[in-house]
Scaffold this motif. Structure first.
Motif, PDB file in Angstrom:
ATOM      1  N   THR A 286       0.841  -1.202   0.000  1.00  0.00           N
ATOM      2  CA  THR A 286       0.000   0.000   0.000  1.00  0.00           C
ATOM      3  C   THR A 286       0.872   1.247   0.000  1.00  0.00           C
ATOM      4  O   THR A 286       0.613   2.204  -0.752  1.00  0.00           O
ATOM      5  CB  THR A 286      -0.923   0.005   1.232  1.00  0.00           C
ATOM      6  N   SER A 289       2.391   1.773  -3.407  1.00  0.00           N
ATOM      7  CA  SER A 289       1.412   2.221  -4.405  1.00  0.00           C
ATOM      8  C   SER A 289       1.042   3.686  -4.214  1.00  0.00           C
ATOM      9  O   SER A 289       0.617   4.343  -5.171  1.00  0.00           O
ATOM     10  CB  SER A 289       0.150   1.349  -4.333  1.00  0.00           C
ATOM     11  N   LYS A 290       1.201   4.209  -3.009  1.00  0.00           N
ATOM     12  CA  LYS A 290       0.917   5.622  -2.754  1.00  0.00           C
ATOM     13  C   LYS A 290       2.115   6.519  -3.109  1.00  0.00           C
ATOM     14  O   LYS A 290       1.929   7.672  -3.493  1.00  0.00           O
ATOM     15  CB  LYS A 290       0.549   5.829  -1.282  1.00  0.00           C
ATOM     16  N   CYS A 716       4.826   7.475   6.832  1.00  0.00           N
ATOM     17  CA  CYS A 716       3.524   7.658   6.178  1.00  0.00           C
ATOM     18  C   CYS A 716       2.359   7.581   7.157  1.00  0.00           C
ATOM     19  O   CYS A 716       1.197   7.589   6.733  1.00  0.00           O
ATOM     20  CB  CYS A 716       3.336   6.613   5.084  1.00  0.00           C
ATOM     21  N   ASN A 731      -5.140  -2.106   0.520  1.00  0.00           N
ATOM     22  CA  ASN A 731      -6.018  -1.527  -0.488  1.00  0.00           C
ATOM     23  C   ASN A 731      -7.416  -2.111  -0.352  1.00  0.00           C
ATOM     24  O   ASN A 731      -7.589  -3.296  -0.013  1.00  0.00           O
ATOM     25  CB  ASN A 731      -5.483  -1.794  -1.889  1.00  0.00           C
ATOM     26  N   LYS A 737      -8.483   2.838  -2.980  1.00  0.00           N
ATOM     27  CA  LYS A 737      -8.390   3.569  -1.718  1.00  0.00           C
ATOM     28  C   LYS A 737      -7.781   2.673  -0.632  1.00  0.00           C
ATOM     29  O   LYS A 737      -7.937   1.454  -0.656  1.00  0.00           O
ATOM     30  CB  LYS A 737      -9.768   4.043  -1.279  1.00  0.00           C
ATOM     31  N   SER A 738      -7.118   3.317   0.305  1.00  0.00           N
ATOM     32  CA  SER A 738      -6.544   2.573   1.430  1.00  0.00           C
ATOM     33  C   SER A 738      -7.626   2.296   2.466  1.00  0.00           C
ATOM     34  O   SER A 738      -8.557   3.085   2.655  1.00  0.00           O
ATOM     35  CB  SER A 738      -5.419   3.380   2.083  1.00  0.00           C
ATOM     36  N   PHE A 757      -0.782   8.605   4.793  1.00  0.00           N
ATOM     37  CA  PHE A 757      -0.411   8.998   3.430  1.00  0.00           C
ATOM     38  C   PHE A 757      -0.863  10.425   3.111  1.00  0.00           C
ATOM     39  O   PHE A 757      -1.370  10.720   2.030  1.00  0.00           O
ATOM     40  CB  PHE A 757      -0.986   8.018   2.399  1.00  0.00           C
ATOM     41  N   GLU A 775      -9.509   5.600   3.642  1.00  0.00           N
ATOM     42  CA  GLU A 775      -8.684   6.801   3.758  1.00  0.00           C
ATOM     43  C   GLU A 775      -9.517   8.069   3.748  1.00  0.00           C
ATOM     44  O   GLU A 775      -9.056   9.135   4.193  1.00  0.00           O
ATOM     45  CB  GLU A 775      -7.669   6.852   2.620  1.00  0.00           C
TER      46      GLU A 775
END
Length: 789
Positions: A286, A289-290, A716, A731, A737-738, A757, A775
Motif C-alpha cells: 500500500t 502504491s501511494k 507515512c 487496499n 483507496k486505502s 499517506f 482513507e
C-alpha cells in the motif's frame, strides 16, 4: 410448546485422517446427495458452511453449482458460517479471522446474492472471547457451535447471548450430542437432551466428518419417529426464536482439546510467519502504491490469504491430522511465503529506486575503475531500512558488509558492531555489520555504510557481559548455575526485580495424552529439568551483548542465546532445541507475581485465574509485572507459582485416544527453533507492540546511487494516540483507496487523529472495539461493506 428444528447437514473435514484430495472428493459426493434428497423430499432442507467448498464446486462442476444457486434462492439450501472454512478458533490472529469473513462473505454475496447470517463452527475445539464482535462486524448475529460440551465448560446452557468485551453480542446455540447424528439411535439420544430444555431447539442430522449427509432411510425414520419436527435451517431457527430473557455469557468458550494448541510446532510456526508476512506485505505494498507507480497486487495477496486460511482448518492447525497432510500444508505455506516475500521486495525496491541517494553529488566518471570503492569512500553505501509498523521503531539490523563507519540519514556517525555472518570465511571476511536503526512509523530511513573511512566516533557503552551476567542502561540479568536460565531480571526504570527466582526448561510425562489431550486438563506431571549448563559469551560490543546457555536432559539439548541491545528494555532469546523425547512435553517456566495470567487472543486479551490447566494463548502472556512474548507458540499452563510456556510435544501423529503400536511416528523430534523475549509489563498496548516487533523485524534493501523524488527518510503514518493498535493497512477490495483497521486493547475509548499517506482521519474507537475505515473516513465492517448498508 417448544419447537424442534431438524437441520440436515454433513460435517466435512477436508483434511484429517485423509489428505485434501480425498476430502474434496467427499464435498462433491455430499453435495450431490443433498441435491438428490431435495428432489425426493419436497420439505427437506440442507445447511452447509465453508466458502472454500463452494469455490471448488464452482470451479470443477458448474452444473452442480448452478443447481445449488437455485436451491439457495428457493430457501432450501442454507449458506451458513460466513467464513472460508471452519478454522481453529483460538490460534489464528484477529486479522486472519477477519479475512475468513472478508473473503467468504464477499464470495457468497457475489455468487448467491446473500451473505451468511449465522456463524457456524461446529467442530472447532474452543472459541475465543472476541468471536462475537468479529461475527457482528461481519454481518452475522447468531452462532452455532458444539465444543466445548456442558461438562467441559461447567456451563449447562444450550441457548444464550454470547458477549464480547466491547458489548457486542450474538445469539449462540450449543448443539447437543453431535453435529451430525448419522442414525436414528443417535438422533433419539440427542432428542432426549433437547426435550428437557424449556426453549426451541435444533437437532442436526446426517452422516458426517468424511461427508455423506442425510440418507433416504434416516429422513424416512425421522418422519415416522419425530412427526412434530420441522425440517429447517439455522437461519429459520434464529429468525423465529423468542430471544427474550436469554442468559448472557461473557468471554471465551473453552475447553475441549487442550493439547491442540501445542501439537506439531511446525504448523504453528508457519501459521504465525505467514500471518505476519501477509500483514507486512499489505502495508508495504500500500505504501509503495501511494509513493510510486507500483500496482497493488490484490489478486496475488488474495491467493496468499486463501492458502493460509485453508491451513487454519481446525484439524490442520490443531496438529491432529495425519503426517502426510502436513506435506500438503507446507506447499500452501510455501506459496504464501513466496508471494509475500516477492511482493514486499518489489514494493520496497520501487520506493528505493525513487529515493534521491545522490543529493547534490553526481555519479562518478565512467573512468573510475572500482565504482564500489568510490561509493564506499565518498558517500557510503546507502542502506534503506523499512518499518511496516505504525510506531517509531528502534531495532537492531545487520547488513551484509564489513563496515569501518556507519552514518544515519542526518550524516552523523552512529555506533556499530561487527557480528558473525552466516557463511564461513569468504574473501577473507566472516562478519556483518550490526547497528541500532531508528525508522519512522510506516516508513523508511537511509543509512550509509563506509568500508574504508575510519570512524571518529567515541562510544561510551553501558553494555557489559560476563559468564553469568548481562547488563545495559535499563536492565541487569543474572543466570542460574543449575538451570542455565534467567534467575534475576532487574528493570532499572521500574526499580524492581521482574524475575526474582530461576526460570527453567522442564519435561512433562504426557504418556496418558493423545494428540488432542482429550479429557485432560494438563499435559502431565513434571519428570525432569534440563541442567548442567555451559555458558559462552557470543557477542560483546556497543550494540549487542549475547550470552549462550546450553543445557541437556538425556540426549536432548536446549541452546539459548540471551541478548541485550543498547538502551533497550527487553531480553531477546533465540532458542534452538534438539529434541528426542517421546510422550514428553517441553515447557519453559517463568515466575508469576500474580495469581492470574493475561493472554493474547484475537483483537484483545483475556485474563484467566491461575491453575486452570493447559490454556491457549497468542503472541504473549503476562503475569503481574512480567511479560513473555513469543514468535510461534500457542499454549501455556500455570503450576507451582510459575507460568509455563508450552514449547514442544513429543506426541504421536493423529493419535486418537491412545491406541498405539510400533508403527507410530512422533512429532517435534530433532531440531527446532523459535524466539521469545522477556520484559517488564507496562501496559497491554506496549506489550502488544513488543510482541509484534518480535514477530516481524524491519526489512533492508541495499540501494545504489541515483537521483529521485523521494527523501532519504519518510514516515507515512502519524497518530496522537500511541496506545491505539493498527492491525491492517491495505487496499480496498473494490477500489484503490486505502483501508485501515485498528482496535483498542487497553480497555479505553480512543478519539484520535490519524494522518495516513497525507490524509487526516478522525477516528473514534470505543473500548475493546474494532474499527475499519477508508482513507476518506468512511466506516466499513469486516467485509468492507459500508456500516450503514
Amino acid at each position: 410448546m417448544s419447537k424442534l428444528y431438524l437441520i440436515g447437514n454433513s460435517h466435512i473435514d477436508p483434511v484429517w485422517l485423509w489428505r485434501w484430495q480425498e476430502g474434496f472428493s467427499e464435498i462433491f459426493a455430499t453435495y450431490r446427495s443433498a441435491l438428490d434428497r431435495m428432489k425426493e423430499f419436497p420439505d427437506f432442507k440442507y445447511t452447509s458452511a465453508c466458502a472454500s467448498y463452494y469455490q471448488i464446486v464452482e470451479k470443477l462442476d458448474p452444473d452442480m453449482f448452478a443447481e445449488i444457486q437455485t436451491r439457495v434462492k428457493e430457501g432450501r439450501w442454507c449458506i451458513t458460517g460466513g467464513w472460508f472454512l471452519q478454522p481453529d478458533c483460538n490460534i489464528p490472529s484477529g486479522e486472519s479471522l477477519a479475512r475468513h469473513s472478508l473473503i467468504a462473505q464477499r464470495y457468497f454475496k457475489e455468487k448467491f446474492g446473500i451473505t451468511a447470517k449465522t456463524g457456524y463452527n461446529v467442530d472447532s475445539f474452543g472459541h475465543n472471547a472476541s468471536i462475537p464482535k468479529i461475527m457482528k462486524a461481519s454481518g452475522m448475529n447468531s452462532y452455532v457451535f458444539m465444543r466445548p460440551s456442558p461438562n467441559e465448560q461447567n456451563r449447562d446452557e444450550y441457548l444464550f447471548n454470547w458477549e464480547s468485551d466491547d458489548g457486542s453480542a450474538v445469539t449462540a446455540y450449543r448443539i447437543p450430542i453431535s453435529y451430525g447424528c448419522p442414525t436414528m439411535e443417535v438422533l433419539t439420544e440427542a432428542k432426549k437432551c433437547v426435550d428437557s430444555l424449556m426453549h426451541d431447539s435444533m437437532l442436526f442430522y446426517g452422516v458426517g466428518n468424511h461427508g455423506g449427509g442425510p440418507t433416504i432411510a434416516l429422513i424416512n425414520e425421522i418422519k415416522e419417529n419425530i412427526p412434530d419436527g420441522i425440517f429447517a435451517t439455522p437461519d429459520e431457527f434464529f429468525d423465529n426464536l423468542n430471544k427474550k430473557d436469554l442468559p448472557t455469557i461473557s468471554g471465551e468458550l473453552q475447553h475441549h482439546a487442550r493439547g491442540c494448541y501445542s501439537a506439531l510446532s511446525y504448523i504453528k510456526k508457519e501459521n504465525r510467519r505467514c500471518e505476519q508476512n501477509l500483514l507486512a506485505a499489505e502495508k508495504l505494498c500500500t505504501m509503495s502504491s501511494k509513493l510510486t507507480d507500483y500496482k497493488y497486487p490484490k489478486k496475488k495477496l488474495n491467493k496468499a490469504w486463501k492458502n493460509l486460511l485453508f491451513n487454519q482448518f481446525h484439524d490442520i492447525l490443531g496438529g491432529c491430522s495425519i503426517k502426510s497432510a502436513y506435506n500438503d500444508a507446507s506447499y500452501l505455506f510455501g506459496e504464501t511465503m513466496s508471494i509475500t516475500e516477492q511482493e514486499m521486495y518489489f514494493a520496497m525496491q520501487k520506493i528505493v529506486l525513487d529515493i534521491d541517494t545522490l543529493g547534490d553529488n553526481e555519479l562518478p566518471s565512467p573512468m573510475i575503475k572500482n565504482k564500489k570503492t568510490w561509493e564506499s569512500e565518498s558517500l557510503g553505501i546507502p542502506v534503506v531500512i523499512f518499518n511496516p509498523h505504525t510506531w517509531k521503531l528502534h531495532a537492531c539490523v545487520s547488513v551484509n558488509e564489513r563496515a569501518s563507519k556507519v552514518t544515519g540519514f542526518d550524516e552523523k556517525e552512529i555506533p556499530f558492531q561487527l557480528t558473525r555472518a552466516e557463511q564461513t570465511r569468504h574473501n577473507g571476511d566472516i562478519y556483518n555489520t550490526s547497528f541500532i536503526a531508528e525508522i519512522p512509523p510506516l516508513g523508511y530511513t537511509t543509512y550509509r555504510i563506509f568500508t574504508k573511512q575510519e570512524s571518529k566516533l567515541t562510544v561510551c557503552s553501558s553494555m557489559s557481559i560476563s559468564n553469568q551476567r548481562l547488563e545495559n542502561s535499563r536492565l541487569c540479568v543474572e543466570f542460574d548455575s543449575n538451570t542455565g536460565d534467567i534467575c534475576k531480571l532487574f528493570d532499572k526504570e521500574v526499580g524492581e526485580y521482574v524475575i526474582d527466582r530461576p526460570c527453567s526448561a522442564i519435561l512433562l510425562d504426557e504418556s496418558d495424552c493423545d494428540t488432542w489431550a482429550h479429557d485432560k486438563t494438563s499435559l502431565g506431571d513434571t519428570v525432569g529439568c534440563f541442567g548442567n549448563p555451559i555458558f559462552e559469551i557470543i557477542e560483546e560490543g556497543p550494540v549487542r551483548v549475547t550470552l549462550r546457555s546450553t543445557v541437556t536432559f538425556n540426549t536432548s539439548t536446549v541452546t539459548r542465546d540471551f541478548s541485550l541491545l543498547a538502551d533497550d528494555d527487553r531480553v531477546y532469546v533465540k532458542a534452538k532445541i534438539d529434541f528426542h523425547e517421546k510422550h514428553r512435553t517441553l515447557k519453559f517456566t517463568f515466575p508469576m507475581s500474580k495469581n492470574s495470567v493475561r493472554a493474547k487472543i484475537p483483537y484483545g486479551t483475556v485474563e484467566r485465574t491461575a491453575y486452570s490447566g493447559e490454556e491457549p494463548c497468542g503472541s504473549f502472556i503476562i503475569s503481574g509485572k512480567l511479560a513473555v512474548a513469543n514468535d510461534s507458540k500457542y499454549g501455556y499452563d500455570t503450576e507451582s507459582n510459575e507460568m509455563r510456556l508450552t514449547v514442544l510435544r513429543g506426541a504421536v501423529y493423529a493419535d486418537h485416544y491412545g491406541d498405539r503400536d510400533n508403527k507410530c511416528e512422533y512429532m517435534d523430534q530433532g531440531v527446532s527453533e523459535f524466539a521469545y523475549s522477556v520484559f517488564a509489563h507496562r501496559s497491554i498496548s506496549d506489550t502488544e507492540k513488543k510482541a509484534i516487533e518480535l514477530n516481524f523485524a524491519p526489512r533492508i534493501i541495499m540501494a545504489s546511487f541515483h537521483h529521485g523524488s523521494l527523501p532519504e527518510r519518510m514516515g507515512c503514518y502519524e497518530c496522537d494516540d500511541d496506545t491505539l493498535i493498527v492491525s491492517a493497512i491495505k487496499n480496498s477490495e473494490e477500489t484503490d483507496k486505502s483501508v485501515i483497521r485498528c482496535f483498542d486493547i487497553d480497555g479505553i475509548e480512543h478519539n484520535t487523529q490519524i494522518m495516513l499517506f497525507g490524509k487526516e482521519l478522525s477516528i473514534n474507537v470505543p473500548h475493546n472495539a474494532i474499527k475499519t475505515v477508508t482513507e476518506d473516513g468512511e466506516e466499513l465492517d469486516l467485509t468492507e461493506s459500508p456500516m450503514n448498508s
